[in-house]
Design a protein around this motif. Structure first.
Motif, PDB file in Angstrom:
ATOM      1  N   THR B 229       0.829  -1.213   0.000  1.00  0.00           N
ATOM      2  CA  THR B 229       0.000   0.000   0.000  1.00  0.00           C
ATOM      3  C   THR B 229       0.856   1.252   0.000  1.00  0.00           C
ATOM      4  O   THR B 229       0.467   2.266  -0.558  1.00  0.00           O
ATOM      5  CB  THR B 229      -0.921   0.033   1.228  1.00  0.00           C
ATOM      6  OG1 THR B 229      -0.169  -0.334   2.356  1.00  0.00           O
ATOM      7  CG2 THR B 229      -2.077  -0.887   1.046  1.00  0.00           C
ATOM      8  N   GLY B 233       0.018   3.170  -4.947  1.00  0.00           N
ATOM      9  CA  GLY B 233      -1.239   3.779  -4.541  1.00  0.00           C
ATOM     10  C   GLY B 233      -2.421   3.166  -5.273  1.00  0.00           C
ATOM     11  O   GLY B 233      -3.532   3.152  -4.773  1.00  0.00           O
ATOM     12  N   ARG B 234      -2.137   2.634  -6.460  1.00  0.00           N
ATOM     13  CA  ARG B 234      -3.221   2.147  -7.304  1.00  0.00           C
ATOM     14  C   ARG B 234      -3.468   0.676  -6.991  1.00  0.00           C
ATOM     15  O   ARG B 234      -2.527  -0.125  -6.950  1.00  0.00           O
ATOM     16  CB  ARG B 234      -2.784   2.307  -8.754  1.00  0.00           C
ATOM     17  CG  ARG B 234      -3.902   2.513  -9.706  1.00  0.00           C
ATOM     18  CD  ARG B 234      -3.356   2.984 -11.032  1.00  0.00           C
ATOM     19  NE  ARG B 234      -4.211   2.481 -12.081  1.00  0.00           N
ATOM     20  CZ  ARG B 234      -3.807   1.684 -13.045  1.00  0.00           C
ATOM     21  NH1 ARG B 234      -2.549   1.301 -13.094  1.00  0.00           N
ATOM     22  NH2 ARG B 234      -4.645   1.257 -13.951  1.00  0.00           N
ATOM     23  N   LEU B 235      -4.744   0.355  -6.790  1.00  0.00           N
ATOM     24  CA  LEU B 235      -5.077  -1.026  -6.420  1.00  0.00           C
ATOM     25  C   LEU B 235      -4.718  -1.986  -7.551  1.00  0.00           C
ATOM     26  O   LEU B 235      -4.281  -3.113  -7.322  1.00  0.00           O
ATOM     27  CB  LEU B 235      -6.565  -1.110  -6.092  1.00  0.00           C
ATOM     28  CG  LEU B 235      -7.019  -2.393  -5.416  1.00  0.00           C
ATOM     29  CD1 LEU B 235      -6.436  -2.479  -4.038  1.00  0.00           C
ATOM     30  CD2 LEU B 235      -8.513  -2.469  -5.357  1.00  0.00           C
ATOM     31  N   ARG B 238      -1.178  -3.015  -7.362  1.00  0.00           N
ATOM     32  CA  ARG B 238      -0.947  -3.987  -6.284  1.00  0.00           C
ATOM     33  C   ARG B 238      -1.367  -5.376  -6.736  1.00  0.00           C
ATOM     34  O   ARG B 238      -0.688  -6.364  -6.457  1.00  0.00           O
ATOM     35  CB  ARG B 238      -1.774  -3.618  -5.057  1.00  0.00           C
ATOM     36  CG  ARG B 238      -1.293  -2.366  -4.380  1.00  0.00           C
ATOM     37  CD  ARG B 238      -2.175  -2.086  -3.188  1.00  0.00           C
ATOM     38  NE  ARG B 238      -2.291  -0.647  -2.995  1.00  0.00           N
ATOM     39  CZ  ARG B 238      -3.236  -0.067  -2.302  1.00  0.00           C
ATOM     40  NH1 ARG B 238      -4.154  -0.785  -1.712  1.00  0.00           N
ATOM     41  NH2 ARG B 238      -3.264   1.222  -2.161  1.00  0.00           N
ATOM     42  N   GLU B 239      -2.486  -5.429  -7.448  1.00  0.00           N
ATOM     43  CA  GLU B 239      -2.939  -6.735  -7.930  1.00  0.00           C
ATOM     44  C   GLU B 239      -1.959  -7.309  -8.935  1.00  0.00           C
ATOM     45  O   GLU B 239      -1.742  -8.510  -8.967  1.00  0.00           O
ATOM     46  CB  GLU B 239      -4.337  -6.606  -8.540  1.00  0.00           C
ATOM     47  CG  GLU B 239      -5.391  -6.523  -7.470  1.00  0.00           C
ATOM     48  CD  GLU B 239      -6.805  -6.521  -8.025  1.00  0.00           C
ATOM     49  OE1 GLU B 239      -6.962  -6.247  -9.217  1.00  0.00           O
ATOM     50  OE2 GLU B 239      -7.728  -6.774  -7.243  1.00  0.00           O
TER      51      GLU B 239
END
Lengths: 473, 323
Positions: B229, B233-235, B238-239
């Protein structure tokens, strides 16, 4: 108070102004003498557009081209009234009628906030507590209260710890000083809210500074308090508002308490005046708000009164120079503002709450002021907040970094509660609540929980909510 | 013009009668250099050397008419040899003599050794034969793809002769048709799990380079010392990082510790996808097909397209203005 002593919103002058010594005495003279202004009404009108050849003008003589007149639409919308946008921005929504009512959601009780068996379960906040919390502005926008049917929060490990701190302070009549640190979105403000909720349920007197920034960025009136060395500054409008919040939020407690001490106030007081009425007096007249606040505090610290819970969010803002200027155009240290000083005296342990109580502050990671001293600090391995750095200064003094002595003293000996991510059990509990509210459509399985837990940076609760509820695909 | 040609032709004829201008031995040497192959006695040849061997009593029974005698004199035949101009290769009149020669020679080799045992299909050593363009370049003859394919088929068959019995002759013939560098010899170094249970993988995307260390754990991720996180910042990014684990349902089985540099956020996240995928394949090699389907194996070769002169960007052209 004579107007000559009242300095209203005196911002930092530009450096060119600072060069010539100016001693502003009254706010009115300063406002009229302002050489330029950013506000629309005082701006020069924009220069009229030149009527000449423009890029998209008519075609040259002799050319045949299609001419289409653009229809200019007049907007019929009413421009927003002053304060309307701010109200919309600051609006707190605590309920979502589209969310499902969660069956079996129990209200928080005094025991549930201290019981370790409750860790990982979601409890609802009782109606009266919600009202009080709302008055003291403990709910923040973007905390996701508006996603669910009614305000409820997860009991996490740290909630129980805070609950115990509150319980111990009440039993032993001691003052506990706690600072909440942690990553962004890790639930510091909500934990503060849980502490406040516990205090309300215990019948304590609660005093909350919802946003420390509001005290120090120069947005409220300030004036020097006579006969104080070093000179302290009272913020009368803010104090009046604070008194109003105290009287409304703690009405049930304060209405049962009457004045017992003698006070040196500019007006006479009724004999059997209750404390909530006293607060209202101060709330009504900002000029006497600060003396009334002092009187209230004298009453509250007298023996036999209930314990006090003092809370402040965004601690870093009061741990530096404020945006206010002293008459000699030097910035005022935030600790010289009377209200901040009042809080810091108890946070640093310089003063004790006679009837026991808790002084709790939370750091904000998303709204941290710039600290020039830290910008020149050598590169560190771990990203470290301003406050964490100051706390470390206490242990390992770094002579190459400029530390603020007053700040370091203020933070000496406080208990630091560092929030990390939720455990998997806690994450599962809160996700089951999301699912029961109908805001999460997936089945909550082990794999789903661990996926979201990893995506949320090892269970950072705000990110967990973002990944599971807000950014639903 | 004509007169000149005639006179020179006559001069040549006279010279050749007097003295052999081009010694025959040279021609025969040249012929020997070419790969010879057994020819059935019934075959017809125009070359003098061949005719000399064919002029045996047995060959008279051949299909062609009996060779014409120029008087039966040995001196005369010697003269004829000197006078007649004969192509070096019998394939001269096929139009593509070198190609035909090489095909015939390979076929002859195969015929010679076709009884040798072979390895099962697909188990012969992998060889990259010359490409059609390379083959054409080496012959300087316009060979068609289908024709070259015939050669490759024979080469392929010859390559399947069991390595322990592979004749030297065949090896030499095959060597001629191999590419200078065999790409199949370039094998990636095998990866292992080190003493601490770590597996390392490297991934690249756009301008980013990522190194990931995957250990058995419970789904914790650190990128450049920060949590997921804090770093992304962008989900979606992260995925991307944990996509290799997610697509194989192993998020709670491994921990990731990664370093990434260069490029932007998307590039870094997708470089990490590849790095984690490769490191995961070290732990569980059988996941490779699943990871390939999930897009965690192949490097995306796309880079920023260069700007061209006369263009505003790579492809964008300036706006048209009348004047």
């Amino acid at each position: 108070m004579p107007s000559s002593r009242c300095l209203l919103r005196l911002p930092h002058p530009p450096s060119s102004l600072l060069a010539a010594p100016i001693a502003p005495h009254t706010s009115t003279s300063l406002r009229h003498a302002a050489p330029f202004s950013a506000s629309a009404s005082q701006c020069m009108p924009a220069p009229a557009k030149k009527k000449g050849v423009t890029f998209g003008g008519p075609p040259a003589r002799g050319t045949k081209a299609l001419r289409i007149k653009k229809t200019v639409r007049q907007s019929t919308a009413r421009p927003p009234a002053p304060g309307e946008r701010r109200a919309l921005r600051k609006r707190i929504v605590l309920s979502n009628t589209n969310a499902l009512e969660v069956a079996g959601l129990r209200d928080a009780t005094l025991d549930s906030l201290v019981d370790e068996a409750m860790v990982g379960k979601v409890v609802g906040l009782p109606g009266q507590v919600v009202d009080s919390l709302r008055v003291v502005e403990a709910f923040k926008v973007h905390q996701g209260w508006g996603l669910f049917r009614r305000p409820a929060c997860l009991v996490r490990k740290e909630t129980v710890e805070i609950g115990r701190v509150v319980a111990e302070a009440e039993e032993q009549k001691t003052t506990r000083r706690v600072v909440l640190c942690g990553e962004r979105n890790s639930g510091k403000s909500v934990l503060l809210l849980q502490g406040l909720a516990g205090a309300f349920m215990r019948g304590w007197v609660v005093l909350n500074f919802p946003e420390a920034k509001d005290l120090t960025i120069g947005h409220t009136a300030y004036s020097p308090i006579p006969n104080t060395t070093p000179t302290q500054y009272a913020q009368r409008t803010y104090t009046a508002n604070l008194l109003s919040q105290i009287s409304k939020a703690n009405a049930s407690v304060l209405s049962a308490l009457q004045i017992t001490q003698s006070h040196d106030l500019p007006m006479p007081l009724q004999r059997n005046l209750t404390l909530d009425r006293l607060c209202e007096l101060g709330a009504r007249d900002p000029d006497i708000a600060w003396p009334i606040f002092q009187a209230l505090w004298k009453e509250l610290t007298a023996p036999g009164r209930p314990p006090v819970f003092m809370a402040l969010d965004g601690l870093a803002h009061v741990m530096r120079l404020s945006a206010y200027l002293a008459p000699d155009t030097k910035p005022i240290h935030a600790h010289d503002l009377a209200l901040v000083n009042h809080f810091v005296e108890y946070l640093s342990g310089q003063k004790q709450l006679g009837n026991g109580g808790v002084v709790m502050a939370a750091v904000s990671e998303s709204n941290q002021p710039r600290t020039p001293a830290l910008e020149h600090a050598p590169r560190r391995k771990q990203p470290e907040s301003f406050l964490e750095h100051q706390l470390r200064q206490l242990k390992h003094w770094n002579p190459y970094v400029k530390g603020d002595e007053r700040v370091i003293k203020a933070l000496d000996g406080v208990e630091v509660l560092r929030l990390k991510g939720l455990s998997r059990e806690e994450a599962r509990g809160v996700m089951e609540y999301y699912a029961a509210s109908g805001m999460l459509r997936n089945t909550v399985t082990e794999g789903f929980v661990s996926e979201k837990w990893s995506l949320a940076g090892q269970g950072i609760v705000g990110e967990l909510e973002r990944a599971a509820v807000r950014l639903r695909v | 013009m004509k007169g000149v040609e005639l006179s020179t032709g006559f001069q040549r004829a006279v010279c050749s009668v007097c003295r052999p201008r081009r010694p025959r031995s040279d021609a025969s040497k040249h012929l020997v250099k070419r790969i010879r192959y057994p020819v059935s006695s019934a075959s017809f040849s125009t070359s003098p050397t061949r005719r000399a061997t064919d002029l045996t009593p047995a060959s008279n029974r051949g299909i062609a008419a009996a060779p014409f005698s120029f008087g039966g004199d040995s001196e005369d035949s010697g003269l004829l040899k000197r006078v007649r101009v004969v192509p070096a290769s019998p394939s001269y009149f096929s139009g593509k003599p070198d190609f035909t020669d090489s095909l015939l020679s390979l076929q002859a080799l195969l015929r010679k050794y076709q009884t040798l045992p072979t390895v099962p299909a697909g188990q012969a050593p992998r060889v990259a034969w010359k490409t059609l363009a390379q083959f054409r370049l080496s012959l300087s003859e316009p060979v068609k793809a289908a024709k070259y394919h015939k050669i490759v088929e024979v080469l392929h068959r010859l390559n399947h002769i069991h390595p322990s019995l592979m004749p030297e002759e065949v090896l030499e013939a095959l060597q001629k048709h191999k590419r200078d560098i065999n790409p199949f010899e370039n094998v990636a170094n095998p990866r292992f799990i080190d003493g601490y249970g770590r597996a390392w993988g490297t991934g690249r995307r756009k301008a980013s380079v990522a190194t990931a260390c995957v250990v058995e754990g419970e789904g914790e991720v650190l990128v450049n010392g920060k949590t997921l996180t804090q770093f992304f910042g962008r989900l979606h990014d992260r995925e991307s990082v944990i996509w290799a684990l997610k697509s194989t349902q192993r998020i709670d089985k491994y921990n990731i510790w990664a370093l990434v540099k260069g490029g932007g956020t998307t590039g870094q996240a997708e470089a990490l996808t590849l790095a984690v995928g490769k490191a995961l394949m070290v732990h569980e090699p059988l996941l490779k097909p699943a990871l390939r389907r999930a897009g965690c194996v192949t490097r995306d070769p796309r880079r920023v397209e260069r700007k061209k002169p006369g263009h505003v960007k790579a492809r964008k052209m300036p706006t048209w203005v009348k004047r």
